[in-house]
Write a protein that holds these residues in place. Structure first.
Motif, PDB file in Angstrom:
ATOM      1  N   GLY A  74      32.649  28.902  55.073  1.00  0.00           N
ATOM      2  CA  GLY A  74      32.048  28.147  56.159  1.00  0.00           C
ATOM      3  C   GLY A  74      30.619  28.592  56.429  1.00  0.00           C
ATOM      4  N   ALA A  75      29.871  27.757  57.101  1.00  0.00           N
ATOM      5  CA  ALA A  75      28.468  28.055  57.384  1.00  0.00           C
ATOM      6  C   ALA A  75      28.311  29.108  58.479  1.00  0.00           C
ATOM      7  N   LYS A  76      29.195  29.076  59.485  1.00  0.00           N
ATOM      8  CA  LYS A  76      29.102  30.040  60.585  1.00  0.00           C
ATOM      9  C   LYS A  76      29.766  31.343  60.157  1.00  0.00           C
ATOM     10  N   LYS A  77      29.006  32.446  60.301  1.00  0.00           N
ATOM     11  CA  LYS A  77      29.500  33.731  59.799  1.00  0.00           C
ATOM     12  C   LYS A  77      29.276  34.856  60.801  1.00  0.00           C
ATOM     13  N   GLN A  78      30.051  35.934  60.584  1.00  0.00           N
ATOM     14  CA  GLN A  78      29.819  37.182  61.316  1.00  0.00           C
ATOM     15  C   GLN A  78      28.455  37.727  60.904  1.00  0.00           C
ATOM     16  N   SER A  79      27.960  38.707  61.643  1.00  0.00           N
ATOM     17  CA  SER A  79      26.642  39.269  61.329  1.00  0.00           C
ATOM     18  C   SER A  79      26.718  40.584  60.559  1.00  0.00           C
ATOM     19  N   THR A  80      27.928  41.100  60.340  1.00  0.00           N
ATOM     20  CA  THR A  80      28.093  42.357  59.603  1.00  0.00           C
ATOM     21  C   THR A  80      29.189  42.208  58.549  1.00  0.00           C
ATOM     22  N   CYS A  84      32.543  42.424  56.520  1.00  0.00           N
ATOM     23  CA  CYS A  84      33.944  42.425  56.947  1.00  0.00           C
ATOM     24  C   CYS A  84      34.777  41.744  55.864  1.00  0.00           C
ATOM     25  N   GLN A  85      36.092  41.675  56.087  1.00  0.00           N
ATOM     26  CA  GLN A  85      36.951  40.958  55.146  1.00  0.00           C
ATOM     27  C   GLN A  85      36.543  39.490  55.123  1.00  0.00           C
ATOM     28  N   ALA A  86      36.656  38.890  53.952  1.00  0.00           N
ATOM     29  CA  ALA A  86      36.253  37.488  53.804  1.00  0.00           C
ATOM     30  C   ALA A  86      36.957  36.580  54.812  1.00  0.00           C
ATOM     31  N   MET A  87      38.246  36.837  55.070  1.00  0.00           N
ATOM     32  CA  MET A  87      38.972  35.970  55.998  1.00  0.00           C
ATOM     33  C   MET A  87      38.460  36.088  57.435  1.00  0.00           C
ATOM     34  N   ASP A  88      37.717  37.159  57.729  1.00  0.00           N
ATOM     35  CA  ASP A  88      37.134  37.338  59.058  1.00  0.00           C
ATOM     36  C   ASP A  88      35.654  36.965  59.110  1.00  0.00           C
ATOM     37  N   MET A  89      35.028  36.785  57.944  1.00  0.00           N
ATOM     38  CA  MET A  89      33.591  36.502  57.878  1.00  0.00           C
ATOM     39  C   MET A  89      33.242  35.153  58.480  1.00  0.00           C
ATOM     40  N   TYR A  90      34.046  34.148  58.165  1.00  0.00           N
ATOM     41  CA  TYR A  90      33.726  32.773  58.536  1.00  0.00           C
ATOM     42  C   TYR A  90      34.379  32.450  59.876  1.00  0.00           C
ATOM     43  N   VAL A  91      33.571  32.014  60.843  1.00  0.00           N
ATOM     44  CA  VAL A  91      34.063  31.893  62.218  1.00  0.00           C
ATOM     45  C   VAL A  91      34.113  30.454  62.745  1.00  0.00           C
ATOM     46  N   GLY A  92      33.780  29.493  61.917  1.00  0.00           N
ATOM     47  CA  GLY A  92      33.812  28.099  62.344  1.00  0.00           C
ATOM     48  C   GLY A  92      35.236  27.599  62.553  1.00  0.00           C
ATOM     49  N   SER A  93      35.382  26.570  63.379  1.00  0.00           N
ATOM     50  CA  SER A  93      36.717  26.054  63.714  1.00  0.00           C
ATOM     51  C   SER A  93      37.428  25.457  62.498  1.00  0.00           C
ATOM     52  N   TYR A  94      36.700  24.819  61.594  1.00  0.00           N
ATOM     53  CA  TYR A  94      37.345  24.238  60.416  1.00  0.00           C
ATOM     54  C   TYR A  94      37.885  25.333  59.510  1.00  0.00           C
ATOM     55  N   ASP A 131      38.937  40.724  50.560  1.00  0.00           N
ATOM     56  CA  ASP A 131      37.735  41.367  50.010  1.00  0.00           C
ATOM     57  C   ASP A 131      36.692  41.568  51.102  1.00  0.00           C
ATOM     58  N   ILE A 132      36.020  42.698  51.065  1.00  0.00           N
ATOM     59  CA  ILE A 132      34.928  42.965  52.003  1.00  0.00           C
ATOM     60  C   ILE A 132      33.656  42.340  51.432  1.00  0.00           C
ATOM     61  N   ILE A 133      33.001  41.528  52.245  1.00  0.00           N
ATOM     62  CA  ILE A 133      31.758  40.883  51.822  1.00  0.00           C
ATOM     63  C   ILE A 133      30.688  41.033  52.905  1.00  0.00           C
ATOM     64  N   GLU A 134      29.456  40.879  52.483  1.00  0.00           N
ATOM     65  CA  GLU A 134      28.305  40.904  53.386  1.00  0.00           C
ATOM     66  C   GLU A 134      27.987  39.477  53.828  1.00  0.00           C
TER      67      GLU A 134
END
Length: 142
Positions: free
Chosen positions: A10-16, A18-28, A59-62
């Motif tokens: 997704g386009a909306k992301k965390q700023s640090t 984290c795990q890929a499943m937590d990186m993307y924060v958009g509702s979709y 996976d941990i991603i930036e």
């Protein structure tokens, strides 16, 4: 056997990092992840990231800024190799929650995959479909 579920980033992301499943924060993305978690176990969830390609949900991603249409984005050849490296290549029990550009790349590695959302329909409609599918999967239990 639990299916392999692939969801697009997704386009909306965390700023640090984290795990890929937590990186993307958009509702979709969150709705797609709920569907995936209700349908299969975490070891069978993959995310197609524009930057990183096909990755495990854990996976941990930036954080990054890139779209799948970007010339630097993951290409089918990379995703095919990653599917092989992950031991997923050749699987036929693959469910996909992704838009058409992501779906094109996913199908290069998984030609028999099934996209569970309706292309050409609005986001609200797709969210309703995901909720219905998630509820049905929860009632069956993983």
């Amino acid at each position: 056997m639990n299916p392999l579920v692939i969801i697009s980033c997704g386009a909306k992301k965390q700023s640090t990092a984290c795990q890929a499943m937590d990186m993307y924060v958009g509702s979709y993305f969150k709705a797609a992840l709920r569907f995936a978690m209700a349908t299969t176990d975490i070891s069978n969830i993959r995310i197609l990231s524009a930057k990183y390609g096909l990755i495990k949900a854990t996976d941990i991603i930036e954080p990054y800024e890139m779209r799948i249409s970007d010339w630097r984005a993951a290409k089918p050849s990379k995703v095919i190799q990653q599917a092989k490296d992950l031991g997923d290549y050749g699987r036929t029990d693959v469910l996909v929650v992704a838009g058409k550009d992501y779906n094109f790349i996913i199908r290069s590695a998984f030609p028999l995959s099934k996209n569970v959302v309706a292309h050409g329909k609005g986001l609200g409609y797709q969210m309703q479909i995901l909720k219905s599918l998630t509820d049905a999967a929860k009632s069956k239990g993983v």
